[in-house]
Scaffold this motif. Structure first.
Motif, PDB file in Angstrom:
ATOM      1  N   LEU A 240       0.844  -1.203   0.000  1.00  0.00           N
ATOM      2  CA  LEU A 240       0.000   0.000   0.000  1.00  0.00           C
ATOM      3  C   LEU A 240       0.880   1.254   0.000  1.00  0.00           C
ATOM      4  CD1 LEU A 240      -2.901  -0.951   2.459  1.00  0.00           C
ATOM      5  CD2 LEU A 240      -3.087  -0.527   0.001  1.00  0.00           C
ATOM      6  N   SER A 241       1.957   1.215   0.767  1.00  0.00           N
ATOM      7  CA  SER A 241       2.871   2.361   0.788  1.00  0.00           C
ATOM      8  C   SER A 241       3.508   2.563  -0.581  1.00  0.00           C
ATOM      9  CB  SER A 241       3.965   2.142   1.836  1.00  0.00           C
ATOM     10  OG  SER A 241       3.386   2.104   3.122  1.00  0.00           O
TER      11      SER A 241
ATOM     12  N   VAL B  80      -7.718  -3.084   1.211  1.00  0.00           N
ATOM     13  CA  VAL B  80      -7.249  -4.437   0.927  1.00  0.00           C
ATOM     14  C   VAL B  80      -7.758  -5.408   1.988  1.00  0.00           C
ATOM     15  CG1 VAL B  80      -5.194  -5.922   0.846  1.00  0.00           C
ATOM     16  CG2 VAL B  80      -5.150  -3.682  -0.261  1.00  0.00           C
ATOM     17  N   ALA B  81      -8.156  -6.597   1.540  1.00  0.00           N
ATOM     18  CA  ALA B  81      -8.391  -7.717   2.460  1.00  0.00           C
ATOM     19  C   ALA B  81      -7.650  -8.911   1.902  1.00  0.00           C
ATOM     20  CB  ALA B  81      -9.881  -8.033   2.578  1.00  0.00           C
ATOM     21  N   ALA B  82      -6.912  -9.606   2.756  1.00  0.00           N
ATOM     22  CA  ALA B  82      -6.151 -10.763   2.284  1.00  0.00           C
ATOM     23  C   ALA B  82      -6.047 -11.800   3.395  1.00  0.00           C
ATOM     24  CB  ALA B  82      -4.753 -10.333   1.844  1.00  0.00           C
ATOM     25  N   LEU B  83      -5.924 -13.039   2.955  1.00  0.00           N
ATOM     26  CA  LEU B  83      -5.782 -14.146   3.906  1.00  0.00           C
ATOM     27  C   LEU B  83      -4.341 -14.590   3.990  1.00  0.00           C
ATOM     28  CD1 LEU B  83      -8.979 -15.283   2.583  1.00  0.00           C
ATOM     29  CD2 LEU B  83      -8.501 -16.275   4.834  1.00  0.00           C
ATOM     30  N   PHE B  84      -3.889 -14.804   5.223  1.00  0.00           N
ATOM     31  CA  PHE B  84      -2.579 -15.422   5.453  1.00  0.00           C
ATOM     32  C   PHE B  84      -2.875 -16.632   6.320  1.00  0.00           C
ATOM     33  CE2 PHE B  84      -1.754 -11.164   4.223  1.00  0.00           C
ATOM     34  CZ  PHE B  84      -0.642 -11.277   3.402  1.00  0.00           C
ATOM     35  N   GLY B  85      -2.678 -17.819   5.740  1.00  0.00           N
ATOM     36  CA  GLY B  85      -3.168 -19.011   6.419  1.00  0.00           C
ATOM     37  C   GLY B  85      -4.687 -18.881   6.508  1.00  0.00           C
ATOM     38  N   LYS B  86      -5.208 -19.065   7.704  1.00  0.00           N
ATOM     39  CA  LYS B  86      -6.669 -18.954   7.875  1.00  0.00           C
ATOM     40  C   LYS B  86      -7.095 -17.572   8.359  1.00  0.00           C
ATOM     41  CE  LYS B  86      -7.743 -23.809   8.814  1.00  0.00           C
ATOM     42  NZ  LYS B  86      -7.986 -24.818   9.853  1.00  0.00           N
ATOM     43  N   VAL B  87      -6.118 -16.691   8.521  1.00  0.00           N
ATOM     44  CA  VAL B  87      -6.416 -15.390   9.125  1.00  0.00           C
ATOM     45  C   VAL B  87      -6.676 -14.346   8.044  1.00  0.00           C
ATOM     46  CG1 VAL B  87      -5.660 -13.685  10.808  1.00  0.00           C
ATOM     47  CG2 VAL B  87      -4.854 -16.056  10.998  1.00  0.00           C
ATOM     48  N   ARG B  88      -7.848 -13.734   8.132  1.00  0.00           N
ATOM     49  CA  ARG B  88      -8.218 -12.692   7.158  1.00  0.00           C
ATOM     50  C   ARG B  88      -7.878 -11.334   7.773  1.00  0.00           C
ATOM     51  NH1 ARG B  88     -12.577  -9.526   6.025  1.00  0.00           N
ATOM     52  NH2 ARG B  88     -13.196  -9.227   3.850  1.00  0.00           N
TER      53      ARG B  88
ATOM     54  N   GLY C  91       2.814 -14.684  -0.404  1.00  0.00           N
ATOM     55  CA  GLY C  91       2.117 -15.876   0.072  1.00  0.00           C
ATOM     56  C   GLY C  91       0.715 -15.606   0.591  1.00  0.00           C
ATOM     57  N   GLY C  92       0.229 -14.378   0.402  1.00  0.00           N
ATOM     58  CA  GLY C  92      -1.137 -14.065   0.833  1.00  0.00           C
ATOM     59  C   GLY C  92      -2.152 -14.370  -0.275  1.00  0.00           C
ATOM     60  N   THR C  93      -3.401 -14.548   0.119  1.00  0.00           N
ATOM     61  CA  THR C  93      -4.478 -14.736  -0.858  1.00  0.00           C
ATOM     62  C   THR C  93      -5.380 -13.503  -0.800  1.00  0.00           C
ATOM     63  OG1 THR C  93      -4.403 -17.091  -0.405  1.00  0.00           O
ATOM     64  CG2 THR C  93      -6.347 -16.273  -1.591  1.00  0.00           C
ATOM     65  N   ILE C  94      -5.468 -12.825  -1.917  1.00  0.00           N
ATOM     66  CA  ILE C  94      -6.240 -11.582  -1.969  1.00  0.00           C
ATOM     67  C   ILE C  94      -7.745 -11.867  -1.911  1.00  0.00           C
ATOM     68  CG2 ILE C  94      -6.895  -9.665  -3.501  1.00  0.00           C
ATOM     69  CD1 ILE C  94      -4.174  -9.142  -2.518  1.00  0.00           C
ATOM     70  N   ASP C  95      -8.457 -11.190  -1.011  1.00  0.00           N
ATOM     71  CA  ASP C  95      -9.924 -11.187  -1.084  1.00  0.00           C
ATOM     72  C   ASP C  95     -10.335 -10.031  -2.005  1.00  0.00           C
ATOM     73  OD1 ASP C  95     -12.624 -11.189  -0.765  1.00  0.00           O
ATOM     74  OD2 ASP C  95     -12.614 -10.818   1.396  1.00  0.00           O
TER      75      ASP C  95
ATOM     76  N   ILE D 239      -1.623  -6.380  -5.604  1.00  0.00           N
ATOM     77  CA  ILE D 239      -2.020  -7.792  -5.691  1.00  0.00           C
ATOM     78  C   ILE D 239      -0.777  -8.674  -5.881  1.00  0.00           C
ATOM     79  CG2 ILE D 239      -3.239  -9.477  -7.143  1.00  0.00           C
ATOM     80  CD1 ILE D 239      -5.366  -7.217  -7.633  1.00  0.00           C
ATOM     81  N   GLN D 240       0.107  -8.231  -6.760  1.00  0.00           N
ATOM     82  CA  GLN D 240       1.314  -9.012  -7.038  1.00  0.00           C
ATOM     83  C   GLN D 240       2.194  -9.119  -5.788  1.00  0.00           C
ATOM     84  OE1 GLN D 240       3.569  -7.513 -10.352  1.00  0.00           O
ATOM     85  NE2 GLN D 240       5.208  -9.037 -10.098  1.00  0.00           N
ATOM     86  N   CYS D 241       2.372  -8.021  -5.106  1.00  0.00           N
ATOM     87  CA  CYS D 241       3.249  -7.990  -3.930  1.00  0.00           C
ATOM     88  C   CYS D 241       2.725  -8.913  -2.824  1.00  0.00           C
ATOM     89  CB  CYS D 241       3.350  -6.539  -3.448  1.00  0.00           C
ATOM     90  SG  CYS D 241       4.378  -6.309  -1.988  1.00  0.00           S
TER      91      CYS D 241
END
Lengths: 311, 311
Positions: A237-238, A294-302, A266-270, A259-261
């Motif tokens: 974002l920065s 932005v919303a993204a998942l890392f493991g099971k954590v959104r 290793g994140g999944t973009i919501d 999105i690419q970054c």
């Protein structure tokens, strides 16, 4: 520097009584609604509240009405005693902690049959499933739909409704919300305007860890590796903000950068959307103030985060 | 026996200020929400209000949010000066008449684009069409659906929302509704419970003309012939009630009795349903308290009426 112990109120009638006593003494009342497991972000809201009001009430209540049955209500972290200690560490402390047991139990048995309909949304919250007969919901029909509303279709209905309930119980003059939950802040602002609450809603800046991660009660669920990867949200974002300052106004390009970054980390973009700061409608070219959400998942954590870009 | 002239308040901030001044003097505040063109039914609500509260506020506001664009907003009758005279004729009069110009104009231009979405209902009210950016609505998701909700799908959304706005502006201790609008009364009761308003909702009995016609502001639109025919509603409901008292508990038989009587008189039935007094769910055999609710058209005038049957 421990300050006074807050009064703890569990009963909503007692809560209203306290507020009315304060008002009869011409005191301005602040409400900071929280779901507990407090962090520095919450405490910054309380510091801000002291600047506006004479007395500060903090509500601690994990609201089942904003969780759908497949979400993380059961694992939402809590630490009531720890929260009280943290509240006492804030200069000025807080006057009241409102900690009700169940704000959807009206003590009349189940007068509503199987629970409310789905309001045409096609999904339900944990309240409908529990069958306590609650069926009144506040909808902010446009603002509730985009961003987090897409993957969490009953979320803002639940938020607007619980905040209405808390407003009616606490009757504050001011209410404080973190801009980390940017859409939530805008939904509540619009609701307060549209429903003529005599309450001023104040949005407070995001509080970040030293490494830039936006503070969230859910961060505790991140493994050390996930936490490291999650830094990609704020970093990207920065980067996007710098790119705008360097003249990039095409949102597609900026979105792809973020999105690419995050994906590479290793994140999944919501979602990753650049929207108008008030209407939250998508913007194609940046011409004025926007917010990159932005919303993204890392493991099971959104996780969610955002950055205002005031071009 | 004219009594005091009421204070007339047009501005919502002034209205709240008045109420808070009253509360600071420990006065209990009653609100009687109306759309004006007052009749004896409204006045009976004011008489009841005096029994509970120290000061009585009457709101007069034709709410566009509860009319769909094809309904009779533009022809809804009004007579503000006549209303004030009628209010002064009630023993004790009223303290305040709240008569706002437009409760959906937030003085910020159109910050909401084309107006709100349809909330999944597929229809809109006069508010969405006017494009003032209002998009927050209170839904009572089960109770709003049956009876009048079938032919007027946005009606109770509009009613619950305007009543929420009025409650937030006037901050009353008591609010009075006529049981002629039975479903409306139950919707508001449920909403007050579910959203934790600190307000007691009181339902008042139907006021009827000498010949039995339920009083309604819309009666003025009936031709003398239509008015005569419209008596079939109350007559048939009374017949049905007698039949129940004589042992008839099959709702189909009772409904047919009413439908036949009204249809033979020249009315067109919208609905004639026997429902539970609280859930408003249809009943097949009468085993406990029910209410027989009817809506029918005479010419272009849609009338509603009902009768509680407390078996």
């Amino acid at each position: 520097m421990a300050t006074k112990e807050p009064l703890i109120i569990r009963d909503k009638t007692q809560m209203t009584k306290w507020s009315r006593t304060m008002r009869s003494q011409s005191k301005l009342i602040a409400l900071v609604p929280t779901m507990g497991y407090l962090h520095q972000g919450h405490l910054s809201l309380i510091t801000e509240a002291h600047k506006h009001a004479n007395v500060v009430a903090v509500s601690i209540y994990v609201n089942p009405g904003q969780f759908s049955p497949n979400e993380d209500l059961s694992t939402y972290p809590s630490d009531f005693q720890g929260d009280i200690q943290k509240l006492m560490s804030v200069p000025g402390g807080v006057d009241v902690v409102f900690n009700p047991k169940n704000l959807y139990d009206y003590g009349e048995g189940d007068s509503g049959g199987e629970g409310g309909g789905d309001g045409g949304v096609g999904v339900v919250s944990c309240i409908e499933k529990s069958g306590l007969g609650h069926e009144s919901w506040v909808r902010v029909e446009k603002l509730e739909k985009g961003l987090c509303g897409k993957s969490r279709p009953i979320f803002f209905r639940g938020v607007a409704t619980i905040v209405t309930k808390l407003f009616n119980i606490v009757e504050p003059d001011f209410a404080f919300f973190g801009k980390k939950d940017y859409q939530q802040w805008r939904v509540i602002q619009r609701m307060v305007r549209d429903l003529d609450f005599s309450i001023k809603v104040i949005g407070c800046e995001i509080t970040r860890e030293n490494d830039g991660l936006a503070m969230s009660s859910r961060n505790v669920h991140l493994s050390p590796e996930e936490r490291e990867k999650a830094l990609s949200i704020n970093k990207s974002l920065s980067k996007a903000k710098s790119a705008v300052e360097d003249g990039q106004v095409q949102c597609e390009k900026l979105r792809n950068l973020v999105i690419q970054c995050i994906t590479e980390a290793g994140g999944t973009i919501d979602y990753a959307e650049i929207v108008d700061q008030h209407s939250l409608e998508k913007v194609e070219f940046i011409k004025g103030p926007v917010v990159f959400c932005v919303a993204a998942l890392f493991g099971k954590v959104r996780l969610i985060d955002n950055m205002e870009i005031n071009l």
